[in-house]
Design an enzyme around this catalytic site. Structure first.
Site, PDB file in Angstrom:
ATOM      1  N   LYS A 119       0.853  -1.196   0.000  1.00 21.25           N
ATOM      2  CA  LYS A 119       0.000   0.000   0.000  1.00 21.25           C
ATOM      3  C   LYS A 119       0.880   1.234   0.000  1.00 21.25           C
ATOM      4  O   LYS A 119       2.004   1.232   0.507  1.00 21.25           O
ATOM      5  CB  LYS A 119      -0.959  -0.002   1.205  1.00 21.25           C
ATOM      6  CG  LYS A 119      -0.306   0.121   2.582  1.00 21.25           C
ATOM      7  CD  LYS A 119      -0.128   1.552   3.035  1.00 21.25           C
ATOM      8  CE  LYS A 119       0.574   1.644   4.374  1.00 21.25           C
ATOM      9  NZ  LYS A 119       1.011   3.018   4.696  1.00 21.25           N
ATOM     10  N   ASP A 149      -2.377  -0.845  10.173  1.00 22.78           N
ATOM     11  CA  ASP A 149      -2.649  -0.916   8.734  1.00 22.78           C
ATOM     12  C   ASP A 149      -3.438  -2.158   8.323  1.00 22.78           C
ATOM     13  O   ASP A 149      -3.805  -2.293   7.155  1.00 22.78           O
ATOM     14  CB  ASP A 149      -1.339  -0.895   7.939  1.00 22.78           C
ATOM     15  CG  ASP A 149      -0.731   0.499   7.853  1.00 22.78           C
ATOM     16  OD1 ASP A 149      -1.473   1.473   8.056  1.00 22.78           O
ATOM     17  OD2 ASP A 149       0.477   0.597   7.589  1.00 22.78           O
TER      18      ASP A 149
END
Length: 279
Positions: free
Chosen positions: A11, A138
């Site tokens: 990401k 996350d």
């Protein structure tokens, strides 16, 4: 029984705004998150052992702690009896650099959690959120696929106006201390709010990473890398992702990103530097 093969995509933060410090010393943030085609590969199969087996290999598999996001996940799932006392062999080919700001370990855990949830119907979203938060900040992002907006209230929504980017990614031969960087943030941003109504011009000029100021002061080399990225032909913008230490250059076409990567590879021969793209 053959392995099930899963992709765990890195990401990146197109925007990371730090809004304020909370009483628990964590921070309220808002972010725009994309996933890219760079990914770890996870191999999973059931085994008839007393314990799970976890093996890391590949370029970025060195020095992973024995207690990691995968061991944390399995411990939680075993305690909740989500796996029905089944044990698994999990092998992970680490292609995402550690301490890069790209959520490698957290996304690994998220991808495995999604895989295991296929075998057990869990309708309580709060329970899943709790599992994610116990592993890492996350992990909840990795439960999604599309570009995301992490809002200031902690909710996650889909970014409807996605744009394709081609990327030059570069990470120096050191990582950043996430705790140090967050601890030393002194300036806070106001929330943008309505991300889905923003123009491309706004994205290029107004999006930022509030952690860059602290990171660049602590690690001046990162600022130099960003300047070198910004000097590449036809680049749209450059930005650190997460708390670093990866810096990313954004381009509108693949050829420009590839050429930019070649230029930086010549200058920074000992640094990790690749081309990629958003998915």
């Amino acid at each position: 029984m053959s392995f099930k093969i899963l992709k765990s995509h890195a990401k990146i933060n197109l925007h990371l705004g730090i809004l304020k410090r909370l009483k628990n010393n964590l921070h309220k943030i808002e972010s725009v998150v994309y996933f890219i085609d760079l990914h770890d590969k996870i191999y999973v199969k059931r085994i008839y052992n007393k314990d799970h087996q976890i093996k890391f290999y590949g370029k970025f598999s060195q020095n992973i702690n024995k207690t990691n996001t995968i061991t944390k996940l399995l411990k939680i799932l075993d305690k909740k009896k989500f796996l029905n006392n089944r044990k698994y062999l999990i092998k992970i080919n680490k292609r995402i650099p550690q301490k890069s700001g790209m959520g490698g370990g957290s996304i690994n855990a998220a991808v495995l959690l999604k895989y295991f949830l296929k075998f057990r119907k869990v309708n309580d979203k709060r329970e899943i959120q709790k599992i994610c938060s116990e592993i890492g900040s996350d992990v909840a992002l990795g439960m999604k696929k599309n570009p995301l907006i992490l809002k200031s209230d902690g909710s996650i929504t889909r970014l409807r106006k996605r744009k394709k980017f081609y990327l030059t990614l570069i990470k120096p031969n050191f990582g950043c201390s996430t705790s140090f960087i967050y601890r030393n943030v002194k300036k806070y941003s106001k929330p943008f709010g309505k991300f889905n109504k923003m123009s491309k011009k706004f994205i290029f000029k107004k999006f930022k990473n509030d952690l860059e100021e602290v990171a660049f002061k602590k690690y001046p080399k990162l600022n130099q890398i960003k300047e070198d990225l910004l000097n590449l032909p036809n680049i749209k913008f450059a930005r650190m992702t997460g708390s670093g230490s990866s810096i990313i250059g954004y381009f509108s076409n693949e050829i420009d990103a590839y050429r930019g990567t070649k230029i930086l590879k010549k200058k920074y021969k000992i640094y990790w530097c690749i081309s990629s793209k958003t998915i």
